[in-house]
Design an enzyme around this catalytic site. Structure first.
Site, PDB file in Angstrom:
ATOM      1  N   LYS A  64     -44.159  21.454  22.764  1.00 17.41           N
ATOM      2  CA  LYS A  64     -44.516  20.164  22.165  1.00 17.41           C
ATOM      3  C   LYS A  64     -43.674  19.871  20.916  1.00 17.41           C
ATOM      4  O   LYS A  64     -43.088  18.803  20.793  1.00 17.41           O
ATOM      5  CB  LYS A  64     -46.015  20.131  21.795  1.00 17.41           C
ATOM      6  CG  LYS A  64     -46.949  20.304  22.993  1.00 17.41           C
ATOM      7  CD  LYS A  64     -48.411  20.174  22.605  1.00 17.41           C
ATOM      8  CE  LYS A  64     -48.936  21.302  21.730  1.00 17.41           C
ATOM      9  NZ  LYS A  64     -49.076  22.601  22.383  1.00 17.41           N
ATOM     10  N   ARG A 100     -57.181  17.518  20.340  1.00 13.92           N
ATOM     11  CA  ARG A 100     -57.286  18.758  21.109  1.00 13.92           C
ATOM     12  C   ARG A 100     -58.689  18.953  21.675  1.00 13.92           C
ATOM     13  O   ARG A 100     -58.937  19.946  22.367  1.00 13.92           O
ATOM     14  CB  ARG A 100     -56.965  19.945  20.195  1.00 13.92           C
ATOM     15  CG  ARG A 100     -55.603  20.598  20.464  1.00 13.92           C
ATOM     16  CD  ARG A 100     -55.401  21.613  19.383  1.00 13.92           C
ATOM     17  NE  ARG A 100     -54.500  22.678  19.665  1.00 13.92           N
ATOM     18  CZ  ARG A 100     -53.271  22.767  19.138  1.00 13.92           C
ATOM     19  NH1 ARG A 100     -52.776  21.790  18.419  1.00 13.92           N
ATOM     20  NH2 ARG A 100     -52.548  23.836  19.354  1.00 13.92           N
ATOM     21  N   ARG A 131     -40.987  33.700  20.475  1.00 11.96           N
ATOM     22  CA  ARG A 131     -40.703  32.555  19.597  1.00 11.96           C
ATOM     23  C   ARG A 131     -40.597  33.002  18.133  1.00 11.96           C
ATOM     24  O   ARG A 131     -41.322  33.881  17.673  1.00 11.96           O
ATOM     25  CB  ARG A 131     -41.828  31.516  19.710  1.00 11.96           C
ATOM     26  CG  ARG A 131     -41.651  30.366  18.730  1.00 11.96           C
ATOM     27  CD  ARG A 131     -42.523  29.211  19.062  1.00 11.96           C
ATOM     28  NE  ARG A 131     -43.926  29.419  18.726  1.00 11.96           N
ATOM     29  CZ  ARG A 131     -44.865  28.475  18.897  1.00 11.96           C
ATOM     30  NH1 ARG A 131     -44.544  27.290  19.399  1.00 11.96           N
ATOM     31  NH2 ARG A 131     -46.122  28.736  18.580  1.00 11.96           N
ATOM     32  N   ARG A 156     -44.680  33.674  13.938  1.00 13.59           N
ATOM     33  CA  ARG A 156     -45.956  33.132  13.466  1.00 13.59           C
ATOM     34  C   ARG A 156     -47.054  34.164  13.652  1.00 13.59           C
ATOM     35  O   ARG A 156     -47.046  34.902  14.638  1.00 13.59           O
ATOM     36  CB  ARG A 156     -46.300  31.860  14.268  1.00 13.59           C
ATOM     37  CG  ARG A 156     -45.717  30.620  13.661  1.00 13.59           C
ATOM     38  CD  ARG A 156     -45.869  29.416  14.536  1.00 13.59           C
ATOM     39  NE  ARG A 156     -47.204  29.226  15.126  1.00 13.59           N
ATOM     40  CZ  ARG A 156     -47.562  28.123  15.799  1.00 13.59           C
ATOM     41  NH1 ARG A 156     -46.698  27.122  15.929  1.00 13.59           N
ATOM     42  NH2 ARG A 156     -48.756  28.013  16.314  1.00 13.59           N
ATOM     43  N   ARG A 163     -55.681  31.579  22.460  1.00 14.51           N
ATOM     44  CA  ARG A 163     -55.270  30.168  22.349  1.00 14.51           C
ATOM     45  C   ARG A 163     -55.222  29.511  23.728  1.00 14.51           C
ATOM     46  O   ARG A 163     -55.578  28.350  23.900  1.00 14.51           O
ATOM     47  CB  ARG A 163     -53.898  30.078  21.657  1.00 14.51           C
ATOM     48  CG  ARG A 163     -53.987  30.393  20.170  1.00 14.51           C
ATOM     49  CD  ARG A 163     -52.651  30.705  19.570  1.00 14.51           C
ATOM     50  NE  ARG A 163     -51.746  29.576  19.552  1.00 14.51           N
ATOM     51  CZ  ARG A 163     -50.421  29.689  19.413  1.00 14.51           C
ATOM     52  NH1 ARG A 163     -49.868  30.877  19.289  1.00 14.51           N
ATOM     53  NH2 ARG A 163     -49.680  28.629  19.388  1.00 14.51           N
TER      54      ARG A 163
HETATM   55  P1  AMP Z   1     -50.038  24.509  16.935  1.00 18.24           P
HETATM   56  O1  AMP Z   1     -48.939  24.648  15.948  1.00 18.24           O
HETATM   57  O2  AMP Z   1     -50.190  23.118  17.453  1.00 18.24           O
HETATM   58  O3  AMP Z   1     -49.975  25.544  18.032  1.00 18.24           O
HETATM   59  O4  AMP Z   1     -51.407  24.816  16.140  1.00 18.24           O
HETATM   60  C1  AMP Z   1     -51.626  26.074  15.530  1.00 18.24           C
HETATM   61  C2  AMP Z   1     -53.115  26.264  15.248  1.00 18.24           C
HETATM   62  O5  AMP Z   1     -53.569  25.218  14.360  1.00 18.24           O
HETATM   63  C3  AMP Z   1     -54.026  26.133  16.455  1.00 18.24           C
HETATM   64  O6  AMP Z   1     -54.123  27.351  17.184  1.00 18.24           O
HETATM   65  C4  AMP Z   1     -55.352  25.767  15.789  1.00 18.24           C
HETATM   66  O7  AMP Z   1     -55.956  26.885  15.166  1.00 18.24           O
HETATM   67  C5  AMP Z   1     -54.890  24.823  14.684  1.00 18.24           C
HETATM   68  N1  AMP Z   1     -54.845  23.410  15.158  1.00 18.24           N
HETATM   69  C6  AMP Z   1     -53.736  22.630  15.311  1.00 18.24           C
HETATM   70  N2  AMP Z   1     -54.070  21.415  15.750  1.00 18.24           N
HETATM   71  C7  AMP Z   1     -55.416  21.410  15.876  1.00 18.24           C
HETATM   72  C8  AMP Z   1     -56.362  20.444  16.302  1.00 18.24           C
HETATM   73  N3  AMP Z   1     -56.001  19.215  16.700  1.00 18.24           N
HETATM   74  N4  AMP Z   1     -57.678  20.806  16.304  1.00 18.24           N
HETATM   75  C9  AMP Z   1     -58.088  22.037  15.909  1.00 18.24           C
HETATM   76  N5  AMP Z   1     -57.240  22.994  15.500  1.00 18.24           N
HETATM   77  C10 AMP Z   1     -55.923  22.700  15.483  1.00 18.24           C
END
Ligand code: AMP
Length: 208
Positions: free
Chosen positions: A8, A83, A122, A155, A166
């Site tokens: 994404k 989400r 990654r 990360r 996740r």
């Molecule tokens: P990402 O970088 O999009 O993979 O997000 C990393 C982490 O941030 C996720 O595993 C969640 O813990 C948190 N996170 C990101 N976006 C959301 C969202 N829309 N709702 C809830 N938690 C989020």
């Protein structure tokens, strides 16, 4: 939308080169908050480290304020939000108040085994957020960002056990959004495994 590791962030970066609109990533905003130790960052960190979702109320408040910033006035691309169905409903309300509509919800589809392979390899730049992969697209100098010379790290949530959590959170909480946007006639499916140009082609077709 798409599972963790669907690409994404990477694809949104490419799209942004074509359409110069704001790229709003909830994950990036949360990581910035964690880094600078804000109240939101402190509350969010334990969820993020476990690979769980940060509670809807925190995310919705955060996005309400982000979408009211100046750069979002001419359009935006949301990455990692909504989400959950509750977030999608809150987004609908917010957009209604702003007098705008979503053009499309793009779903990047990738199988779980590919996600695990991708995410464990990654790496990201801790300074500018550039994304690398130790197998497919590594930095020229080990651990140093090609773009800004910042340090390139893994990360905390890219370890296999957290990735598995996740993924299960994605299937349980986020996958229902596919139906939500399908019903609204907004869903566009794109293979997250396909050539990088595919998302651009998809977006271009939406624009036309
Ligand atoms: P990402 O970088 O999009 O993979 O997000 C990393 C982490 O941030 C996720 O595993 C969640 O813990 C948190 N996170 C990101 N976006 C959301 C969202 N829309 N709702 C809830 N938690 C989020």
């Amino acid at each position: 939308m798409g599972p963790p590791g669907a690409g994404k962030g990477t694809r949104a970066g490419a799209v942004r080169k074509l359409y110069p609109i704001a790229h709003i990533s909830t994950g990036d905003i949360l990581r910035e908050n964690v880094k600078s130790g804000t109240e939101l960052g402190v509350s969010a960190k334990r969820y993020m480290d476990a690979g769980s979702l940060v509670p809807d109320d925190l995310i919705i408040k955060m996005m309400e304020s982000r979408l009211n910033e100046e750069d979002a006035k001419t359009g935006f691309m949301l990455d990692g939000f909504p989400r959950t169905v509750a977030q999608a409903e809150a987004l609908d309300e917010l957009l209604k108040k702003m007098g705008i509509q979503l053009d499309a919800a793009i779903l990047l589809e990738v199988d779980d085994d590919i996600v695990i392979k991708r995410l464990t390899s990654r790496r990201v730049c801790s300074a500018c957020g550039a994304i690398y992969n130790v197998i497919a697209h590594n930095t020229k100098v080990d651990g140093v960002c090609d773009e800004c010379s910042g340090s390139v790290i893994q990360r905390d949530d890219d370890t296999e056990s957290v990735i598995r959590n996740r993924l299960s959170v994605y299937h349980n909480e986020t996958a229902p959004l596919v139906k939500y946007y399908e019903k609204e006639g907004k869903l566009r499916r794109v293979s997250g495994d396909g050539p990088p140009d595919e998302v651009l082609t998809c977006l271009a077709s939406i624009k036309n």
